[in-house]
Design a protein around this motif. Structure first.
Motif, PDB file in Angstrom:
ATOM      1  N   MET A   1       0.829  -1.189   0.000  1.00 21.47           N
ATOM      2  CA  MET A   1       0.000   0.000   0.000  1.00 21.47           C
ATOM      3  C   MET A   1       0.867   1.245   0.000  1.00 21.47           C
ATOM      4  O   MET A   1       0.571   2.201  -0.714  1.00 21.47           O
ATOM      5  N   ALA A   2       1.937   1.231   0.787  1.00 15.59           N
ATOM      6  CA  ALA A   2       2.781   2.418   0.884  1.00 15.59           C
ATOM      7  C   ALA A   2       3.414   2.763  -0.457  1.00 15.59           C
ATOM      8  O   ALA A   2       3.423   3.929  -0.864  1.00 15.59           O
ATOM      9  N   ALA A   3       3.929   1.756  -1.150  1.00 12.06           N
ATOM     10  CA  ALA A   3       4.570   2.023  -2.440  1.00 12.06           C
ATOM     11  C   ALA A   3       3.571   2.584  -3.448  1.00 12.06           C
ATOM     12  O   ALA A   3       3.860   3.556  -4.141  1.00 12.06           O
ATOM     13  N   ALA A   4       2.400   1.978  -3.517  1.00  6.63           N
ATOM     14  CA  ALA A   4       1.388   2.452  -4.476  1.00  6.63           C
ATOM     15  C   ALA A   4       0.939   3.864  -4.143  1.00  6.63           C
ATOM     16  O   ALA A   4       0.778   4.700  -5.040  1.00  6.63           O
ATOM     17  N   LEU A   5       0.739   4.140  -2.870  1.00  2.00           N
ATOM     18  CA  LEU A   5       0.308   5.482  -2.473  1.00  2.00           C
ATOM     19  C   LEU A   5       1.401   6.513  -2.734  1.00  2.00           C
ATOM     20  O   LEU A   5       1.122   7.613  -3.222  1.00  2.00           O
ATOM     21  N   LEU A   6       2.657   6.152  -2.442  1.00  2.57           N
ATOM     22  CA  LEU A   6       3.746   7.095  -2.680  1.00  2.57           C
ATOM     23  C   LEU A   6       3.945   7.333  -4.177  1.00  2.57           C
ATOM     24  O   LEU A   6       4.117   8.472  -4.605  1.00  2.57           O
ATOM     25  N   GLU A   7       3.901   6.287  -4.975  1.00  2.00           N
ATOM     26  CA  GLU A   7       4.013   6.476  -6.422  1.00  2.00           C
ATOM     27  C   GLU A   7       2.921   7.403  -6.939  1.00  2.00           C
ATOM     28  O   GLU A   7       3.171   8.289  -7.747  1.00  2.00           O
ATOM     29  N   HIS A   8       1.707   7.190  -6.453  1.00  2.00           N
ATOM     30  CA  HIS A   8       0.571   8.009  -6.879  1.00  2.00           C
ATOM     31  C   HIS A   8       0.754   9.462  -6.459  1.00  2.00           C
ATOM     32  O   HIS A   8       0.577  10.377  -7.268  1.00  2.00           O
ATOM     33  N   ARG A   9       1.095   9.667  -5.217  1.00  2.00           N
ATOM     34  CA  ARG A   9       1.237  11.042  -4.696  1.00  2.00           C
ATOM     35  C   ARG A   9       2.454  11.757  -5.282  1.00  2.00           C
ATOM     36  O   ARG A   9       2.421  12.957  -5.515  1.00  2.00           O
ATOM     37  N   ALA A  10       3.549  11.029  -5.489  1.00  2.00           N
ATOM     38  CA  ALA A  10       4.799  11.645  -5.946  1.00  2.00           C
ATOM     39  C   ALA A  10       4.779  12.003  -7.418  1.00  2.00           C
ATOM     40  O   ALA A  10       5.485  12.912  -7.848  1.00  2.00           O
ATOM     41  N   GLN A  11       3.978  11.312  -8.207  1.00  2.00           N
ATOM     42  CA  GLN A  11       3.869  11.582  -9.642  1.00  2.00           C
ATOM     43  C   GLN A  11       5.238  11.698 -10.313  1.00  2.00           C
ATOM     44  O   GLN A  11       5.527  12.661 -11.019  1.00  2.00           O
TER      45      GLN A  11
END
Length: 116
Positions: A1-11
């Motif tokens: 979850m953390a990786a997916a959320l960070l990838e999404h937020r970091a763009q």
């Protein structure tokens, strides 16, 4: 979850790696469900083992309770996020874990790039 959320937020502003000290064979179906609620598809991701090489090429290492099982490389920034394990939990509990991870991801991203 953390990786997916960070990838999404970091763009694309940070490079994200995801691995674990004791990875499962597949992503937890409840995790897939609660991530889909926020528009992220993690159904095809494959859990993988964390190796020292992963840590050596990272500036920040976020752990989630792996303790002595996680490789340690001097000079890296380590953050341990003590979170409930979503394994065996229902949707409500996993949703709460997702939201806690998202809040931590936003904070970390703000520290790394100046905004969340």
């Amino acid at each position: 979850m953390a990786a997916a959320l960070l990838e999404h937020r970091a763009q694309g502003r940070v490079r994200v790696r995801s691995a674990g000290s004791a990875p499962a064979d597949a992503v937890n179906p409840v995790v897939v469900e609660v991530m889909a609620e926020v528009g992220l598809d993690v159904s095809r991701r494959l859990p993988r083992r964390l190796f020292t090489d992963d840590v050596e090429v990272s500036d920040v290492v976020v752990t989630m309770g792996c303790g002595d099982e996680c490789p340690y490389v001097p000079g890296r920034r380590y953050e341990d996020w003590p979170l409930d394990d979503p394994s065996g939990q229902g949707v409500e509990a996993v949703r709460a874990v997702r939201d806690e991870i998202d809040a931590r991801v936003r904070r970390l991203l703000g520290e790394l790039v100046g905004e969340a």
